[in-house]
Design a protein around this motif. Structure first.
Motif, PDB file in Angstrom:
ATOM      1  N   ALA A  74       0.845  -1.196   0.000  1.00  0.00           N
ATOM      2  CA  ALA A  74       0.000   0.000   0.000  1.00  0.00           C
ATOM      3  C   ALA A  74       0.881   1.247   0.000  1.00  0.00           C
ATOM      4  O   ALA A  74       1.932   1.283   0.638  1.00  0.00           O
ATOM      5  N   LEU A  75       0.435   2.277  -0.733  1.00  0.00           N
ATOM      6  CA  LEU A  75       1.279   3.439  -1.012  1.00  0.00           C
ATOM      7  C   LEU A  75       0.794   4.735  -0.376  1.00  0.00           C
ATOM      8  O   LEU A  75      -0.402   5.025  -0.366  1.00  0.00           O
ATOM      9  N   GLY A  76       1.743   5.541   0.112  1.00  0.00           N
ATOM     10  CA  GLY A  76       1.489   6.911   0.534  1.00  0.00           C
ATOM     11  C   GLY A  76       0.742   7.053   1.841  1.00  0.00           C
ATOM     12  O   GLY A  76       0.498   6.090   2.558  1.00  0.00           O
ATOM     13  N   ILE A  77       0.367   8.297   2.138  1.00  0.00           N
ATOM     14  CA  ILE A  77      -0.215   8.568   3.447  1.00  0.00           C
ATOM     15  C   ILE A  77      -1.623   7.995   3.625  1.00  0.00           C
ATOM     16  O   ILE A  77      -2.046   7.761   4.742  1.00  0.00           O
ATOM     17  N   MET A  78      -2.330   7.736   2.532  1.00  0.00           N
ATOM     18  CA  MET A  78      -3.643   7.103   2.643  1.00  0.00           C
ATOM     19  C   MET A  78      -3.570   5.611   2.330  1.00  0.00           C
ATOM     20  O   MET A  78      -4.599   4.930   2.294  1.00  0.00           O
ATOM     21  N   GLN A  79      -2.364   5.107   2.124  1.00  0.00           N
ATOM     22  CA  GLN A  79      -2.088   3.678   1.956  1.00  0.00           C
ATOM     23  C   GLN A  79      -3.022   3.004   0.954  1.00  0.00           C
ATOM     24  O   GLN A  79      -3.808   2.114   1.278  1.00  0.00           O
ATOM     25  N   LEU A  80      -2.914   3.422  -0.286  1.00  0.00           N
ATOM     26  CA  LEU A  80      -3.706   2.846  -1.368  1.00  0.00           C
ATOM     27  C   LEU A  80      -2.961   1.668  -1.994  1.00  0.00           C
ATOM     28  O   LEU A  80      -1.781   1.777  -2.324  1.00  0.00           O
ATOM     29  N   MET A  81      -3.660   0.565  -2.163  1.00  0.00           N
ATOM     30  CA  MET A  81      -3.074  -0.587  -2.842  1.00  0.00           C
ATOM     31  C   MET A  81      -2.919  -0.234  -4.326  1.00  0.00           C
ATOM     32  O   MET A  81      -3.784   0.449  -4.897  1.00  0.00           O
ATOM     33  N   PRO A  82      -1.838  -0.676  -4.971  1.00  0.00           N
ATOM     34  CA  PRO A  82      -1.617  -0.317  -6.379  1.00  0.00           C
ATOM     35  C   PRO A  82      -2.786  -0.659  -7.302  1.00  0.00           C
ATOM     36  O   PRO A  82      -3.146   0.149  -8.160  1.00  0.00           O
ATOM     37  N   ASN A  83      -3.392  -1.832  -7.138  1.00  0.00           N
ATOM     38  CA  ASN A  83      -4.526  -2.204  -8.004  1.00  0.00           C
ATOM     39  C   ASN A  83      -5.711  -1.272  -7.779  1.00  0.00           C
ATOM     40  O   ASN A  83      -6.357  -0.838  -8.741  1.00  0.00           O
ATOM     41  N   THR A  84      -5.995  -0.959  -6.525  1.00  0.00           N
ATOM     42  CA  THR A  84      -7.089  -0.043  -6.201  1.00  0.00           C
ATOM     43  C   THR A  84      -6.786   1.341  -6.754  1.00  0.00           C
ATOM     44  O   THR A  84      -7.660   2.000  -7.334  1.00  0.00           O
ATOM     45  N   ALA A  85      -5.542   1.777  -6.586  1.00  0.00           N
ATOM     46  CA  ALA A  85      -5.143   3.109  -7.063  1.00  0.00           C
ATOM     47  C   ALA A  85      -5.256   3.201  -8.582  1.00  0.00           C
ATOM     48  O   ALA A  85      -5.765   4.196  -9.107  1.00  0.00           O
ATOM     49  N   THR A  86      -4.812   2.182  -9.275  1.00  0.00           N
ATOM     50  CA  THR A  86      -4.890   2.179 -10.739  1.00  0.00           C
ATOM     51  C   THR A  86      -6.348   2.238 -11.197  1.00  0.00           C
ATOM     52  O   THR A  86      -6.702   3.017 -12.084  1.00  0.00           O
ATOM     53  N   TRP A  87      -7.198   1.412 -10.586  1.00  0.00           N
ATOM     54  CA  TRP A  87      -8.623   1.423 -10.900  1.00  0.00           C
ATOM     55  C   TRP A  87      -9.221   2.803 -10.605  1.00  0.00           C
ATOM     56  O   TRP A  87      -9.951   3.349 -11.427  1.00  0.00           O
ATOM     57  N   ALA A  88      -8.898   3.360  -9.428  1.00  0.00           N
ATOM     58  CA  ALA A  88      -9.450   4.660  -9.031  1.00  0.00           C
ATOM     59  C   ALA A  88      -8.978   5.773  -9.972  1.00  0.00           C
ATOM     60  O   ALA A  88      -9.756   6.672 -10.307  1.00  0.00           O
ATOM     61  N   MET A  89      -7.718   5.720 -10.416  1.00  0.00           N
ATOM     62  CA  MET A  89      -7.214   6.738 -11.344  1.00  0.00           C
ATOM     63  C   MET A  89      -8.012   6.725 -12.647  1.00  0.00           C
ATOM     64  O   MET A  89      -8.327   7.777 -13.200  1.00  0.00           O
ATOM     65  N   GLU A  90      -8.342   5.531 -13.118  1.00  0.00           N
ATOM     66  CA  GLU A  90      -9.125   5.413 -14.349  1.00  0.00           C
ATOM     67  C   GLU A  90     -10.558   5.907 -14.140  1.00  0.00           C
ATOM     68  O   GLU A  90     -11.087   6.661 -14.951  1.00  0.00           O
ATOM     69  N   MET A  91     -11.168   5.482 -13.037  1.00  0.00           N
ATOM     70  CA  MET A  91     -12.557   5.846 -12.763  1.00  0.00           C
ATOM     71  C   MET A  91     -12.710   7.339 -12.471  1.00  0.00           C
ATOM     72  O   MET A  91     -13.691   7.950 -12.892  1.00  0.00           O
ATOM     73  N   ALA A  92     -11.739   7.910 -11.772  1.00  0.00           N
ATOM     74  CA  ALA A  92     -11.796   9.334 -11.409  1.00  0.00           C
ATOM     75  C   ALA A  92     -11.303  10.226 -12.539  1.00  0.00           C
ATOM     76  O   ALA A  92     -11.354  11.448 -12.426  1.00  0.00           O
ATOM     77  N   LYS A  93     -10.769   9.596 -13.578  1.00  0.00           N
ATOM     78  CA  LYS A  93     -10.227  10.336 -14.726  1.00  0.00           C
ATOM     79  C   LYS A  93      -9.141  11.321 -14.280  1.00  0.00           C
ATOM     80  O   LYS A  93      -9.250  12.529 -14.479  1.00  0.00           O
ATOM     81  N   LEU A  94      -8.114  10.755 -13.673  1.00  0.00           N
ATOM     82  CA  LEU A  94      -6.981  11.545 -13.193  1.00  0.00           C
ATOM     83  C   LEU A  94      -5.699  11.079 -13.903  1.00  0.00           C
ATOM     84  O   LEU A  94      -4.853  10.420 -13.310  1.00  0.00           O
ATOM     85  N   PRO A  95      -5.534  11.439 -15.173  1.00  0.00           N
ATOM     86  CA  PRO A  95      -4.381  10.941 -15.933  1.00  0.00           C
ATOM     87  C   PRO A  95      -3.038  11.480 -15.430  1.00  0.00           C
ATOM     88  O   PRO A  95      -2.004  10.862 -15.659  1.00  0.00           O
ATOM     89  N   GLU A  96      -3.042  12.615 -14.772  1.00  0.00           N
ATOM     90  CA  GLU A  96      -1.785  13.194 -14.304  1.00  0.00           C
ATOM     91  C   GLU A  96      -1.262  12.510 -13.039  1.00  0.00           C
ATOM     92  O   GLU A  96      -0.136  12.739 -12.610  1.00  0.00           O
ATOM     93  N   VAL A  97      -2.075  11.665 -12.428  1.00  0.00           N
ATOM     94  CA  VAL A  97      -1.684  10.959 -11.212  1.00  0.00           C
ATOM     95  C   VAL A  97      -1.045   9.627 -11.603  1.00  0.00           C
ATOM     96  O   VAL A  97      -1.527   8.933 -12.494  1.00  0.00           O
ATOM     97  N   SER A  98       0.055   9.293 -10.941  1.00  0.00           N
ATOM     98  CA  SER A  98       0.737   8.020 -11.200  1.00  0.00           C
ATOM     99  C   SER A  98       1.004   7.318  -9.868  1.00  0.00           C
ATOM    100  O   SER A  98       0.935   7.937  -8.802  1.00  0.00           O
ATOM    101  N   LEU A  99       1.321   6.042  -9.936  1.00  0.00           N
ATOM    102  CA  LEU A  99       1.626   5.293  -8.720  1.00  0.00           C
ATOM    103  C   LEU A  99       2.830   5.878  -7.982  1.00  0.00           C
ATOM    104  O   LEU A  99       2.848   5.932  -6.756  1.00  0.00           O
TER     105      LEU A  99
END
Length: 187
Positions: A74-99
């Motif tokens: 899990a990554l960063g201060i909110m401890q997001l799992m990479p798979n969850t983060a990747t899915w959330a980036m796509e769903m939230a339409k945040l292309p400028e955000v990376s793992l």
């Protein structure tokens, strides 16, 4: 005798100073600090999530320490799992955000974590207790517990959450949420 009077006067002054300090300042914030307030406030407003809830999750997940990666990945201060983060980036339409940015930078981590928390709150019809459990254990697991009758998703029955880690997680987040709302007048 004079020395004794001087000590009493100094002790009285010191006691008065300490009492004024405690009554005129928010001294409890020393024990329950919230870091990155502006970023939390910004994302809380953007995604309509209580900023104290975001702060409580960050406190439990990473204690506001940046650049963290858990033993499970899990990554960063909110401890997001990479798979969850990747899915959330796509769903939230945040292309400028990376793992990599999520791991090392506060802003994208809080943005994505808050978006995810908001989506969980919506998914569970505004029930924050269930959303907190789902943030830790995943929404599929939480739905399974509820479908099997292992937990009804209510705040009053948190002790019935079947997984110890998730039960303790929810209890800790709720504890810090309560402390933050008691200690701070406004965010």
């Amino acid at each position: 005798m004079r020395l004794f009077r001087k000590k009493r006067v100094l002790m009285l002054l010191f006691t008065t100073f300490v009492m004024l300090l405690f009554f005129n300042s928010n001294w409890m914030s020393w024990f329950y600090p919230i870091h990155f307030k502006e970023e939390i406030k910004l994302q809380a407003e953007e995604y309509d999530v209580d900023p104290y809830l975001i702060a409580a999750i960050i406190r439990v997940e990473s204690n506001f320490k940046t650049g963290k990666e858990s033993s499970k990945g899990a990554l960063g201060i909110m401890q997001l799992m990479p798979n969850t983060a990747t899915w959330a980036m796509e769903m939230a339409k945040l292309p400028e955000v990376s793992l990599d940015r999520i791991k090392h930078e506060v802003s994208p981590n809080v943005q994505l974590g808050t978006w995810y928390l908001s989506s969980l709150i919506k998914q569970f019809d505004g029930n924050r207790t269930i959303a907190i459990a789902a943030y830790n254990a995943g929404p599929g697991n939480v739905k399974s517990w509820m479908n099997k009758g292992l937990w009804d998703g209510q705040l009053e029955t948190v002790k019935e959450i079947p997984i110890d880690q998730t039960r303790h997680y929810v209890q800790r987040v709720l504890y810090y949420y309560e402390k933050y709302t008691d200690v701070y007048d406004k965010f």
